[in-house]
Design an enzyme around this catalytic site. Sequence first.
Site, PDB file in Angstrom:
ATOM      1  N   ASN A 128       0.874  -1.175   0.000  1.00  0.00           N
ATOM      2  CA  ASN A 128       0.000   0.000   0.000  1.00  0.00           C
ATOM      3  C   ASN A 128       0.910   1.223   0.000  1.00  0.00           C
ATOM      4  O   ASN A 128       1.494   1.569   1.023  1.00  0.00           O
ATOM      5  CB  ASN A 128      -0.884  -0.044   1.263  1.00  0.00           C
ATOM      6  CG  ASN A 128      -1.681   1.238   1.448  1.00  0.00           C
ATOM      7  OD1 ASN A 128      -1.778   2.068   0.541  1.00  0.00           O
ATOM      8  ND2 ASN A 128      -2.247   1.407   2.641  1.00  0.00           N
ATOM      9  N   LYS A 170       0.208   4.262  -0.294  1.00  0.00           N
ATOM     10  CA  LYS A 170      -0.398   5.487   0.271  1.00  0.00           C
ATOM     11  C   LYS A 170      -0.119   6.668  -0.669  1.00  0.00           C
ATOM     12  O   LYS A 170      -0.023   6.476  -1.879  1.00  0.00           O
ATOM     13  CB  LYS A 170       0.094   5.715   1.708  1.00  0.00           C
ATOM     14  CG  LYS A 170      -0.090   4.455   2.560  1.00  0.00           C
ATOM     15  CD  LYS A 170       0.090   4.680   4.022  1.00  0.00           C
ATOM     16  CE  LYS A 170      -0.130   3.349   4.744  1.00  0.00           C
ATOM     17  NZ  LYS A 170      -0.079   3.467   6.196  1.00  0.00           N
ATOM     18  N   HIS A 179      -9.499   1.234   5.030  1.00  0.00           N
ATOM     19  CA  HIS A 179      -8.216   1.423   5.710  1.00  0.00           C
ATOM     20  C   HIS A 179      -8.428   2.384   6.885  1.00  0.00           C
ATOM     21  O   HIS A 179      -9.232   3.312   6.797  1.00  0.00           O
ATOM     22  CB  HIS A 179      -7.185   1.987   4.727  1.00  0.00           C
ATOM     23  CG  HIS A 179      -5.803   1.999   5.308  1.00  0.00           C
ATOM     24  ND1 HIS A 179      -5.371   2.984   6.160  1.00  0.00           N
ATOM     25  CD2 HIS A 179      -4.773   1.123   5.184  1.00  0.00           C
ATOM     26  CE1 HIS A 179      -4.124   2.709   6.531  1.00  0.00           C
ATOM     27  NE2 HIS A 179      -3.744   1.590   5.954  1.00  0.00           N
ATOM     28  N   GLU A 238      -6.810   4.820   7.905  1.00  0.00           N
ATOM     29  CA  GLU A 238      -6.623   6.243   7.580  1.00  0.00           C
ATOM     30  C   GLU A 238      -7.886   6.806   6.919  1.00  0.00           C
ATOM     31  O   GLU A 238      -8.246   7.962   7.133  1.00  0.00           O
ATOM     32  CB  GLU A 238      -5.382   6.412   6.691  1.00  0.00           C
ATOM     33  CG  GLU A 238      -4.109   6.215   7.512  1.00  0.00           C
ATOM     34  CD  GLU A 238      -2.909   5.697   6.741  1.00  0.00           C
ATOM     35  OE1 GLU A 238      -2.871   5.775   5.498  1.00  0.00           O
ATOM     36  OE2 GLU A 238      -1.973   5.197   7.414  1.00  0.00           O
ATOM     37  N   GLU A 271      -5.398  -4.839  10.793  1.00  0.00           N
ATOM     38  CA  GLU A 271      -4.368  -3.812  10.980  1.00  0.00           C
ATOM     39  C   GLU A 271      -4.627  -3.054  12.280  1.00  0.00           C
ATOM     40  O   GLU A 271      -5.450  -2.132  12.300  1.00  0.00           O
ATOM     41  CB  GLU A 271      -4.402  -2.811   9.819  1.00  0.00           C
ATOM     42  CG  GLU A 271      -4.094  -3.422   8.474  1.00  0.00           C
ATOM     43  CD  GLU A 271      -3.533  -2.384   7.518  1.00  0.00           C
ATOM     44  OE1 GLU A 271      -2.444  -2.613   6.984  1.00  0.00           O
ATOM     45  OE2 GLU A 271      -4.167  -1.333   7.328  1.00  0.00           O
ATOM     46  N   GLY A 293       2.497   2.490  10.709  1.00  0.00           N
ATOM     47  CA  GLY A 293       3.429   3.592  10.500  1.00  0.00           C
ATOM     48  C   GLY A 293       4.138   4.040  11.770  1.00  0.00           C
ATOM     49  O   GLY A 293       4.814   5.068  11.779  1.00  0.00           O
ATOM     50  N   SER A 324       3.396  -1.957  10.366  1.00  0.00           N
ATOM     51  CA  SER A 324       4.855  -2.035  10.551  1.00  0.00           C
ATOM     52  C   SER A 324       5.419  -3.422  10.283  1.00  0.00           C
ATOM     53  O   SER A 324       6.372  -3.848  10.940  1.00  0.00           O
ATOM     54  CB  SER A 324       5.259  -1.530  11.939  1.00  0.00           C
ATOM     55  OG  SER A 324       4.886  -0.167  12.090  1.00  0.00           O
TER      56      SER A 324
HETATM   57  P1  PGA Z   1       2.853   0.403   7.642  1.00  0.00           P
HETATM   58  O1  PGA Z   1       1.387   0.605   6.996  1.00  0.00           O
HETATM   59  O2  PGA Z   1       3.386  -0.892   7.101  1.00  0.00           O
HETATM   60  O3  PGA Z   1       3.638   1.598   7.191  1.00  0.00           O
HETATM   61  O4  PGA Z   1       2.656   0.346   9.126  1.00  0.00           O
HETATM   62  C1  PGA Z   1       0.517  -0.479   6.831  1.00  0.00           C
HETATM   63  C2  PGA Z   1      -0.798   0.003   6.282  1.00  0.00           C
HETATM   64  O5  PGA Z   1      -1.252   1.089   6.669  1.00  0.00           O
HETATM   65  O6  PGA Z   1      -1.438  -0.670   5.452  1.00  0.00           O
END
Ligand code: PGA
Length: 252
Positions: free
Chosen positions: A9, A11, A95, A97, A167, A173, A212
């Site tokens: 992903n 982003k 997601h 976010e 998640e 992140g 992460s």
């Molecule tokens: P990250 O993001 O691996 O940077 O923690 C995962 C995601 O948001 O899908």
Amino acid sequence: MRKPLVVGNWKMNGSRLSVSELLAGIVSGSTELNGIEVVVCPPYPYIPQVESLLKESRISWGGQNLSAEAKGAFTGEVAGLMLRDFGCKYVIIGHSERRSLYFESDQLVAEKFVAAVDAGLIPILCLGETLSEREAGITEQVVARQLSVVLDKVGVAELAKSVVAYEPVWAIGTGKTATPEQAQDTHAFIRNKVLELDAGVGSHLQILYGGSMKPSNAEELLNKPDIDGGLIGGAALESEAFLSICRAAVNA
Ligand code: PGA
């Protein structure tokens, strides 16, 4: 037997140049990735570029979001059929976010799930609790609620056309990963919820871990029995890191 799936992903990151460099690296390393599926989800403007760079490869691509509507006067939105038009196979739905920064409700996420399936896309349905929800001990209630709103709308048979991603929001992140045991427990909880409704759908459902995941922890996470792959953010922006996670999925 569930096929491991690794999804990058990206982003809101990238440029024409970085997309071509990243994909050159991933494609050159992808010949050794047997027995797994690899997907990248770029920002919308780069999807045509990704399509032209990946169409002869074994790597698939998808969107990071879509509209719940099929077409019409919805300025700034992108429809599922438009993603299909550019060869997308998958789309990320719900997601954290999108849920937190753009106020997407469980109900809207369920509508987007329907829109994705109607357009012929495979939804990657994201579920996960915030830090305060985990600390309050309500992780299972939260993911059960997020899942049940979709199940109530579409029924368990439709879930068979999707992928679920667990998640934990506090791990996205942040560099903090759920321990493999914490992740496994929630994955097993999600799978059991589906198994209770339909044993076939539950046993075939791919459940990805996200938050992460990186080369140093991928192997341990991916070796857990109910973790079928990863949804990768930061580590998907470097070809070597992403390939290393893919190799851990091959070996899991
Ligand atoms: P990250 O993001 O691996 O940077 O923690 C995962 C995601 O948001 O899908």
